[in-house]
Enzyme design. Structure first.
Site, short mmCIF file in Angstrom:
data_model
loop_
_atom_site.label_atom_id
_atom_site.label_comp_id
_atom_site.label_asym_id
_atom_site.label_seq_id
_atom_site.Cartn_x
_atom_site.Cartn_y
_atom_site.Cartn_z
N ASP A 80 30.72 64.47 52.78
CA ASP A 80 31.15 65.34 53.73
C ASP A 80 30.62 65.04 55.07
O ASP A 80 31.15 65.19 56.18
CB ASP A 80 30.65 66.72 53.35
N HIS A 81 29.42 64.24 55.09
CA HIS A 81 28.74 64.27 56.27
C HIS A 81 29.10 63.08 56.98
O HIS A 81 28.85 62.84 58.32
CB HIS A 81 27.16 64.16 56.04
N ASP B 131 19.95 68.71 50.95
CA ASP B 131 20.62 69.39 52.40
C ASP B 131 19.85 70.75 52.67
O ASP B 131 19.73 71.37 51.66
CB ASP B 131 22.16 69.41 52.35
N ARG C 61 23.54 75.91 63.04
CA ARG C 61 22.54 75.48 64.05
C ARG C 61 23.26 75.07 65.40
O ARG C 61 24.31 74.66 65.63
CB ARG C 61 22.04 74.12 63.53
N SER D 73 10.08 66.51 58.20
CA SER D 73 11.02 66.42 57.27
C SER D 73 10.53 65.96 55.94
O SER D 73 9.75 64.95 56.06
CB SER D 73 12.49 65.84 57.67
N ARG E 116 11.69 63.44 54.08
CA ARG E 116 12.29 62.07 54.07
C ARG E 116 11.41 61.14 53.31
O ARG E 116 10.34 60.81 53.51
CB ARG E 116 13.03 61.47 55.24
S1 SF4 Z 1 25.31 72.69 58.31
FE1 SF4 Z 1 24.99 70.84 57.22
S2 SF4 Z 1 26.38 70.73 55.35
FE2 SF4 Z 1 27.03 72.61 56.57
S3 SF4 Z 1 28.75 71.77 57.66
FE3 SF4 Z 1 26.92 71.70 58.94
S4 SF4 Z 1 26.09 69.57 58.78
FE4 SF4 Z 1 27.37 70.17 57.11
#
Ligand code: SF4
Length: 753
Positions: free
Chosen positions: A95-96, A160, A448, A643, A645
């Protein structure tokens, strides 16, 4: 059937006995969060000490979910464990990596070409090791998990930060780094600091323009981006029961923005309805049988202040729609105050783009409510003033809302439907702008809105709201518009007032899809080859790290004495480097390039002790490694914060760094170093940091007596022939010392297969 019913039955069979065992130990009524955590204690060990916000506890999650960017290194590491299949049901979601530019079909085609090597690797490694693979275009990880895998009372980790979305179906779902995912897939326990508990009591019922999104926008305003740190947020009360399951998902999803470990709702009729509507009636039937364990005890909800560390109360009947931003998701504005805030703060009032969808807000309910506003624009000859994009969260939702005519409505309003992927939410957006230096405003239904997140442009003021409000604002093209009180002028010059949004929680004709985009793994993966092109710059199979040589480690060259803050971003920078996250050697060229060298106050400029020249940190480490000589990194306080990582621990290991010696560590990074077979050491006396000189060769002695709670010894061999000696502390337990001896935790797992 993608979900694993046998696993769920096993979890539910354990539920009663485990909770009763824990209840005996703690001797008090239990919150839902505690019940789920106690039901998932590693090996059911109810006697593990657990003090909220203090003690680290071992858990056994039921599932792992990974998105395509973070899955690469997690799975490359998992391959090192030597297991034939994953230990718990796991999935990968592409998806990313899909960039939004023109529209769903063309963008998807481009992504399939550009990311072919990554997708081929993820598809083949999933096929081999029993992992469900969701192809590019199948949807965004959290929406797909909600529709297929989340279940009440379960525990999941995901690579995620918005993994908590599954809390909408009553699951404790937590975002982690790839190293944690690898451990759980390899069959190891997963460690979590026992969380503090925040209770949010919801009363009343939403109406009009207010939506579930407004609950979390308000909570974000109350708790701020840090207020949930180290806590799990539990929602309860009659208001909670009135919210749709997907609305609950929205609230839990955006709980990541208050820093919460996760958020969760108890099992109720709305969740049961959603499970039945997504072909999981059997799970609802099983959950009904243990429903007393899938919610908090009555006494807890009757007297929440006695059981939660913090309690917030919100009356949904009086909740106003909110718009949060710009630049931070906790700047919360009730709609009635927003227009004045726009003017007072001088934010660009003209709205240029409205974006709906994403994993946060693309349920059938969200889309149908937004479409009811779009339809009014079409019916009343209102021409949308701003650009409009729609990002469906999954192919299941996209297919269904197309069938039911909503996508057509959006297109009639001038909207562009993007691929079922993250796209603009994560900066994968080739935004068309005539002047990127112009201050401008956009509004999204995402979660975000930090500077540059959506389009990479620091001049973009991004605001966050519900999809229906975003749609209304987009039509107006004006941030000062309030659809609850204001009118708009249509192309015939008439005044039009938008009616309140209307929507349906679930499609009347049920969900439908032609090809959901799922690839089930091979029944026997032993013959499946994992596809990695040897010439790839983005992917590289890992070699296992060497075991400890069995002697003291002598003659380590000081690579860098880092000064001040050294986060995982300083150790392994993100940005353009992320494209190499599946290629350890290439991404190692960013190792510690953000750290400040104590001796010259410069970043990425350290002395090569062999030729006296100053050069980049990674190149210097490679020069030592080429001569077969190890190196050591010295750091300041809270080294490795940020984070989780795993690259920040793997890169030094790969480039020959044997030990990290600091004043103090951020705990997760310290553990990651241990897992990679590194020595993570702290000064007993912080002043010993000052004894380290630029040309030092350093010995680590007493390693043959390496034992828990027993200091190790450091000898600094200065270039003038003098030495300094001092003790250093560590926090290794017996098992972690074994990791060090074997050269890493995965080496141990492989040896034990
Ligand atoms: S919050 Fe993260 S998982 Fe959800 S659509 Fe945005 S980038 Fe993709």
């Amino acid at each position: 059937m993608a979900f694993d019913l046998d696993m769920i039955k096993k979890v539910y069979n354990n539920y009663g006995p485990r909770i009763e065992a824990a209840r005996k130990v703690v001797g008090k009524p239990l919150t839902l969060t505690e019940k789920i955590l106690y039901a998932h204690l590693w090996e059911g060990n109810a006697t593990q000490a657990h003090e909220r916000g203090i003690t680290y506890v071992d858990f056994a999650p039921d599932r792992v979910a990974m998105q395509d960017a973070t899955a690469q290194m997690a799975l490359l590491q998992f391959m090192q464990a030597g297991r034939p299949t994953v230990a718990v049901p796991s999935t990968v979601h592409c998806d990313h990596l899909i960039q939004a530019k023109i529209g769903a079909d063309i963008d998807l085609e481009t992504a399939n070409t550009q990311n072919k090597e990554v997708y081929d690797f993820l598809a083949s490694v999933s096929n081999k090791y029993g992992i469900g693979f969701w192809k590019p275009g199948a949807g965004i990880i959290h929406q797909v998990v909600l529709e297929n895998y989340a279940f009440p009372g379960g525990m999941m980790i995901g690579t995620d930060s918005h993994t908590p979305n599954a809390g909408g179906l009553g699951m404790i779902a937590i975002g982690v780094g790839g190293a944690d995912a690898c451990d759980v897939m390899a069959g190891l326990a997963w460690e979590l600091k026992f969380p503090k508990l925040i209770g949010v009591k919801l009363s009343g019922k939403l109406s009009g323009w207010a939506s579930a999104k407004d609950v979390i926008l308000k909570v974000a305003g109350i708790l701020t981006v840090k207020g949930g740190t180290g806590a799990i947020v539990e929602y309860f009360g009659e208001g909670a029961k009135s919210l749709s399951a997907t609305g609950k998902g929205t609230i839990c999803n955006m709980g990541a923005e208050i820093g919460a470990t996760t958020s969760v709702f108890g099992y109720d009729d709305k969740i049961a309805t959603y499970l039945k509507g997504t072909e999981r009636a059997e799970i609802a039937r099983l959950a009904d049988q243990i429903k007393e364990h899938l919610t908090g005890d009555d006494e807890v909800y009757a007297n929440p202040h006695n059981h939660f560390d913090q309690v917030i109360e919100i009356d949904l009947s009086t909740l106003e729609p909110h718009i949060n931003g710009p630049f931070t998701p906790d700047m919360a504005w009730p709609l009635s105050q927003f227009a004045a805030a726009v003017k007072e703060n001088g934010w660009p009032q003209t709205l240029e783009v409205g974006l709906i969808g994403s994993c946060t807000n693309s349920s059938y309910e969200d889309i149908s409510r937004a479409a009811s506003i779009a339809q009014q624009a079409v019916d009343n000859k209102l021409v949308s003033k701003a650009e409009f994009t729609i990002t469906p969260g999954s192919e299941l939702v996209r297919y269904t809302v197309e069938r039911d005519g909503f996508l057509k409505t959006f297109e009639n309003m001038g909207g562009v439907v993007l691929a079922n992927a993250c796209g603009p939410c994560i900066g994968q957006w080739a935004r068309h702008s005539d002047d990127p230096t112009r201050k401008n405003s956009i509004i999204t239904s995402f979660n975000r809105n930090f500077k540059s997140r959506n389009d990479g442009n620091p001049n973009t003021h991004a605001f966050v709201a519900s999809p229906e409000l975003v749609t209304a604002m987009t039509i107006a093209g004006d941030l000062a518009f309030n659809p609850m009180t204001d009118t708009l002028t249509n192309s015939a010059g008439e005044r039009v007032k938008l009616e309140e949004p209307q929507g349906l929680e679930m499609p009347i004709k049920g969900f439908d899809v032609e090809d959901a985009g799922y690839q089930a793994p091979a029944k026997d993966g032993s013959k499946v080859n994992v596809i990695v092109d040897k010439k790839s710059s983005r992917l590289q199979l890992l070699d296992s790290f060497k075991a400890w040589e069995g002697t003291d480690i002598k003659g380590l060259k000081l690579l860098i004495k880092a000064k001040g803050k050294c986060t995982t971003d300083h150790i392994s920078m993100a940005g353009p480097w992320l494209k190499f996250r599946g290629h350890l050697d290439n991404i190692s060229n960013n190792m510690l390039i953000g750290a400040t060298n104590f001796f010259n106050d410069k970043a990425d400029t350290v002395k090569n002790q062999f030729n006296g020249e100053y050069g980049p940190v990674p190149a210097t480490a490679r020069a030592y490694k080429a001569k077969g000589i190890g190196s050591i990194v010295v750091g300041d306080e809270n080294y490795g914060e940020g984070s989780s990582r795993e690259h920040a621990a793997m890169e030094p290991r790969h480039l020959g760094v044997r030990a990290i010696l600091v004043k103090s560590f951020a705990r997760i990074h310290e553990t990651n170093l241990k897992k990679q077979g590194m020595l993570a050491l702290t000064f007993v006396d912080a002043n010993d940091y000052d004894k380290i000189r630029e040309d030092d060769s350093i010995d680590i002695t007493s390693l043959n007596d390496f034992a828990p709670a027993k200091p190790l010894n450091i000898v600094l061999n200065h270039i003038d022939g003098t030495t300094d000696t001092f003790n250093v502390n560590h926090t290794y337990n017996e098992q972690q010392i074994e990791w060090f001896r074997a050269g890493g935790a995965l080496n141990i797992i492989r040896m034990n297969q």
